[in-house]
Structures are given as structure tokens and as C-alpha cells.
Enzyme design. Structure first.
Site, PDB file in Angstrom:
ATOM      1  N   ARG A  21      48.197  26.357  32.590  1.00  0.00           N
ATOM      2  CA  ARG A  21      47.841  26.911  33.902  1.00  0.00           C
ATOM      3  C   ARG A  21      49.062  27.549  34.555  1.00  0.00           C
ATOM      4  O   ARG A  21      48.943  28.551  35.264  1.00  0.00           O
ATOM      5  CB  ARG A  21      47.270  25.815  34.812  1.00  0.00           C
ATOM      6  CG  ARG A  21      47.079  26.272  36.262  1.00  0.00           C
ATOM      7  CD  ARG A  21      46.126  25.407  37.042  1.00  0.00           C
ATOM      8  NE  ARG A  21      46.388  23.985  36.930  1.00  0.00           N
ATOM      9  CZ  ARG A  21      47.324  23.313  37.624  1.00  0.00           C
ATOM     10  NH1 ARG A  21      48.100  23.956  38.478  1.00  0.00           N
ATOM     11  NH2 ARG A  21      47.468  22.016  37.461  1.00  0.00           N
ATOM     12  N   TYR A  73      38.676  50.540  46.614  1.00  0.00           N
ATOM     13  CA  TYR A  73      37.648  49.957  45.772  1.00  0.00           C
ATOM     14  C   TYR A  73      36.816  48.989  46.611  1.00  0.00           C
ATOM     15  O   TYR A  73      37.351  48.163  47.356  1.00  0.00           O
ATOM     16  CB  TYR A  73      38.311  49.232  44.597  1.00  0.00           C
ATOM     17  CG  TYR A  73      37.390  48.304  43.847  1.00  0.00           C
ATOM     18  CD1 TYR A  73      36.192  48.763  43.309  1.00  0.00           C
ATOM     19  CD2 TYR A  73      37.715  46.968  43.675  1.00  0.00           C
ATOM     20  CE1 TYR A  73      35.335  47.912  42.633  1.00  0.00           C
ATOM     21  CE2 TYR A  73      36.870  46.105  42.993  1.00  0.00           C
ATOM     22  CZ  TYR A  73      35.685  46.589  42.473  1.00  0.00           C
ATOM     23  OH  TYR A  73      34.844  45.731  41.803  1.00  0.00           O
ATOM     24  N   ASP A 121      47.905  49.387  44.865  1.00  0.00           N
ATOM     25  CA  ASP A 121      47.008  49.252  43.714  1.00  0.00           C
ATOM     26  C   ASP A 121      47.283  50.445  42.798  1.00  0.00           C
ATOM     27  O   ASP A 121      47.037  51.598  43.160  1.00  0.00           O
ATOM     28  CB  ASP A 121      45.552  49.247  44.185  1.00  0.00           C
ATOM     29  CG  ASP A 121      44.569  48.967  43.061  1.00  0.00           C
ATOM     30  OD1 ASP A 121      44.858  49.351  41.917  1.00  0.00           O
ATOM     31  OD2 ASP A 121      43.512  48.378  43.337  1.00  0.00           O
ATOM     32  N   LYS A 126      41.113  47.532  33.182  1.00  0.00           N
ATOM     33  CA  LYS A 126      40.901  48.967  33.099  1.00  0.00           C
ATOM     34  C   LYS A 126      41.834  49.621  32.065  1.00  0.00           C
ATOM     35  O   LYS A 126      41.736  49.342  30.882  1.00  0.00           O
ATOM     36  CB  LYS A 126      41.062  49.578  34.487  1.00  0.00           C
ATOM     37  CG  LYS A 126      40.270  48.847  35.595  1.00  0.00           C
ATOM     38  CD  LYS A 126      38.782  48.728  35.321  1.00  0.00           C
ATOM     39  CE  LYS A 126      37.967  48.306  36.538  1.00  0.00           C
ATOM     40  NZ  LYS A 126      38.207  46.938  37.008  1.00  0.00           N
TER      41      LYS A 126
END
Length: 383
Positions: A52, A104, A176, A201
Site C-alpha cells: 500500500r 473534465y 492536469d 489515457k
């Protein structure tokens, strides 16, 4: 020396030396599919204790991303939204974040649900208008959140001008960089403090994995974000880290082909009588063309366009054969999206219409297929 490696080489080797540390000299990064690591002794560690927090496969991916973005640290998250989510933890109740208005839709949803529930405040302006940004900075403003090119109307924000405002008012800049990736644009070098990506992406590039990244400048920001990351547990799995790392190896060659195809399609669309507007930063008549050319080395492969009737919009979506009518972007397969129903479906109608995200508006993510085949598919869909 590693600092002399060009971008294409760093996509494959990072800053060098990974293979030397791989078991048995494995050329590809091994998938360390383990949750926990044994301690050599009391108070001793191999450098990895629990996946983790850290994992060797993920560490290699994060190191490559830091090399590509020019970051002091990069954090690989389970999704792009998880990456944005840990960034919000940098802010407290009453803090205001001024954002690009054409974001977005999922980002807006997170800001206005989870963010506002925590007492954060958000407002949205056209960040390509410097004077408008200045007028909307408040005394409680802590950060500028920028997406350039914006999603989906491809507006361009000038990083240099944003940095001047950030220095004047003591603000962080979060950017972004999903649409252009570090191959075409490096926001940290242009003045951003934090860069976020949907690694799903262009970085992954094959529409087969979900991932996100936070790339950071400075030790203090890195430590704060790493603490939240470890606590929340939004880490990228070892196998998904392997997939994204494999995708990044071909980032430069994919993006060159995708951009080449996008330019051809954008020019074809401009000559179609049914198309009323084309949004692509690589066209010289795009209002942000000069700014994008100044701060980026390419225009990427995302484009949007508007057609003459709503009926034609729906016919195109239902008639494409080679191009898939689907959400997401950045993969080797070309996709066409209906933003008003898909990516921006949660944005209020009046805001969507203000932004130009209307029923006659389509977004396209151009893949690596033959450009003429893509154009033929669009042509038959237009008929």
C-alpha cells in the site's frame, strides 16, 4: 550520463540502471505481486514493507514518470480521480481554488461533491483570459487548477502568465496534463507545482488499465501527498503498474502517429460543409495556437467539432464502424464521445451550454490507425 538521455530513451530506461537491479537480469520490470515484504531483522527493512505504501514495480513506474515530467516525486494512484482526490487533502475548510471553467466533468463532480462537503470552495473562469483570472482571485484563494488544452473545447491557458499571478498572490498551481502528456508539455518546467494525469489515457495508451499520477515539485509537497496516499490507500497495483510502464515505453512513437492523424482529420473536418466548427490547437486559426506553440512541442491528438444538426450528431455516433463510440481517450484505438451525455453528463445544462458543450458537439480521440481509413469511416458516417 542519465541527464543526457533524450525523452524517447527515458520512456524505456528512465534515468538508467533499472535492469541492473532486476532479478536474473530481467529486461522488463518484474511484477512484484506481493502485499507484504519480510524484514531482514528487527528495525531493518529492504526498503519495502507493505505494498500500500511502496512496491518495487510501482517504484520503477514512479521513477520513470518523475524523469519524464521533471518531477522531484511522482505518485502512482489507482485512477486519475484518486490522484486528484489526494491533492484536495492539501487544502482545508474555507480554502478557495480557482479553476479552468472547461474541466473534465468528473473533476467538477469531485470538486462540487466531495470537495465542497469538506468545506472547500471552487469557482470557474476562462483561464485563457488573464485579466479574468486576476479579478476572480480572492483573499482565501490558495490555488489555481488548470487544464490545458481544456476538456473538451481545447482552450489554452498560458502557464507563464499563471505563474506570475501565483507568485503575486502566493498560490499553488495544479495542472492536469492528461491531454498532452509529458511528451508534448511539461507543466512543472512551465511554472506548475503539481501535475496530475489520468494514466488510463495516453500514458497507458491501450485502453486496458486504470491509473493516475501526481507529479510534484518540492520535498514538502511530496511528503504531504505521500502521507495522504499511504493513509487513504489509493495506490496502483503491481500488475497495473507493469501495464502502464509497458505502455509508456511506446509513448513517443504513439503520440507522434496520433498527432499526425489528428491534424489530417482536423483539416478534413474543416472542409466538410456539415461541420460548423473545429477545435484543435494544431490549427493556425485556433485562438490558443500561438500560446500552445510557445509552451508545448505539439498539439496532441484530441479534437472536437460541431455539426450542423443534432440529428447528424446522433447519426455519426451510431454509424461509425472503425471508430468506437465510447468514453475515455488516449489509446491506440480511435474513439468518439458525446460529451453532453458522457464526460460532462453531471455538469448542469446551463453551464454546459455556456461552455459550448451542446447537442451538436462531438469529441474525438484519434488513434494510430491509418488516417485515410479513419477519414473514410467518418465520411460514411456523415452521409
Amino acid at each position: 550520463m542519465a541527464e543526457n538521455y533524450q525523452f524517447e530513451t527515458r520512456c524505456i530506461h528512465g534515468d538508467g540502471g533499472f535492469v541492473e537491479g532486476h532479478p536474473y537480469g530481467a529486461v522488463s520490470v518484474p511484477i512484484f505481486q506481493t502485499a507484504t515484504f519480510a524484514h531482514p531483522g528487527i528495525g531493518k527493512s529492504t526498503g519495502y514493507d507493505y505494498s500500500r505504501e511502496s512496491n518495487p514495480t510501482r517504484y520503477e513506474l514512479e521513477s520513470v514518470m518523475s524523469s519524464l515530467e521533471g518531477a522531484d516525486d511522482s505518485i502512482a494512484c489507482s485512477t486519475g480521480m484518486a490522484a486528484i482526490g489526494i491533492c484536495l487533502e492539501l487544502f482545508g475548510e474555507g480554502d478557495h481554488i480557482l479553476c479552468t471553467e472547461d474541466l473534465y466533468g468528473g473533476t467538477v463532480r469531485m470538486f462540487e461533491s466531495i470537495g465542497e462537503k469538506r468545506g472547500l470552495k471552487f469557482s470557474y473562469v476562462d483561464t485563457s483570459d488573464i485579466d479574468l483570472v486576476r479579478k476572480n482571485i480572492r483573499k482565501e484563494t490558495k490555488a489555481l487548477y488548470i487544464e490545458t488544452p481544456s476538456n473538451p473545447t481545447m482552450r489554452i491557458t498560458d502557464f507563464a502568465e499563471m505563474r506570475k499571478l501565483a507568485d503575486e498572490f502566493g498560490l499553488l498551481i495544479l495542472a492536469d496534463n492528461t491531454f498532452l502528456s509529458p511528451y508534448f508539455q511539461k507543466p512543472l518546467q512551465l511554472g506548475a507545482d503539481i501535475v496530475v494525469h489520468s494514466g488510463t489515457k495516453f500514458l497507458g495508451g491501450h485502453n486496458d488499465v486504470l491509473a493516475g499520477f501526481v507529479c510534484v515539485k518540492g520535498k514538502e509537497l511530496s511528503e504531504k501527498l505521500r502521507y495522504t496516499y499511504k493513509t487513504v490507500g489509493c495506490s496502483l497495483s503491481p500488475f497495473d503498474s507493469f501495464l502502464v510502464l509497458r505502455g509508456i515505453k511506446t509513448l513517443s512513437v504513439r503520440l507522434e502517429r496520433q498527432q499526425e492523424n489528428a491534424k489530417k482529420i482536423a483539416l478534413w473536418l474543416k472542409n466538410r460543409p456539415e461541420v460548423t466548427e473545429v477545435y484543435y490547437p494544431g490549427l493556425e486559426d485556433h485562438p490558443g495556437y500561438e500560446v500552445n506553440r510557445k509552451q508545448a512541442t505539439g498539439a496532441g491528438s484530441m479534437l472536437s467539432f460541431r455539426v450542423d444538426t443534432v440529428e447528424r450528431t446522433r447519426k455519426i455516433l451510431e454509424s461509425v464502424k472503425l471508430i468506437s463510440y465510447a468514453e475515455s481517450l488516449g489509446g491506440v484505438e480511435s474513439l468518439i464521445t458525446y460529451p453532453m451525455l458522457q464526460t460532462h453528463g453531471d455538469v448542469p445544462v446551463e453551464i454546459r451550454e455556456h461552455l459550448g458543450i451542446t447537442e451538436d458537439f462531438l469529441r474525438m480521440s484519434v488513434g494510430i490507425e491509418n488516417a485515410e481509413d479513419l477519414i473514410k469511416d467518418l465520411e460514411q458516417a456523415f452521409q
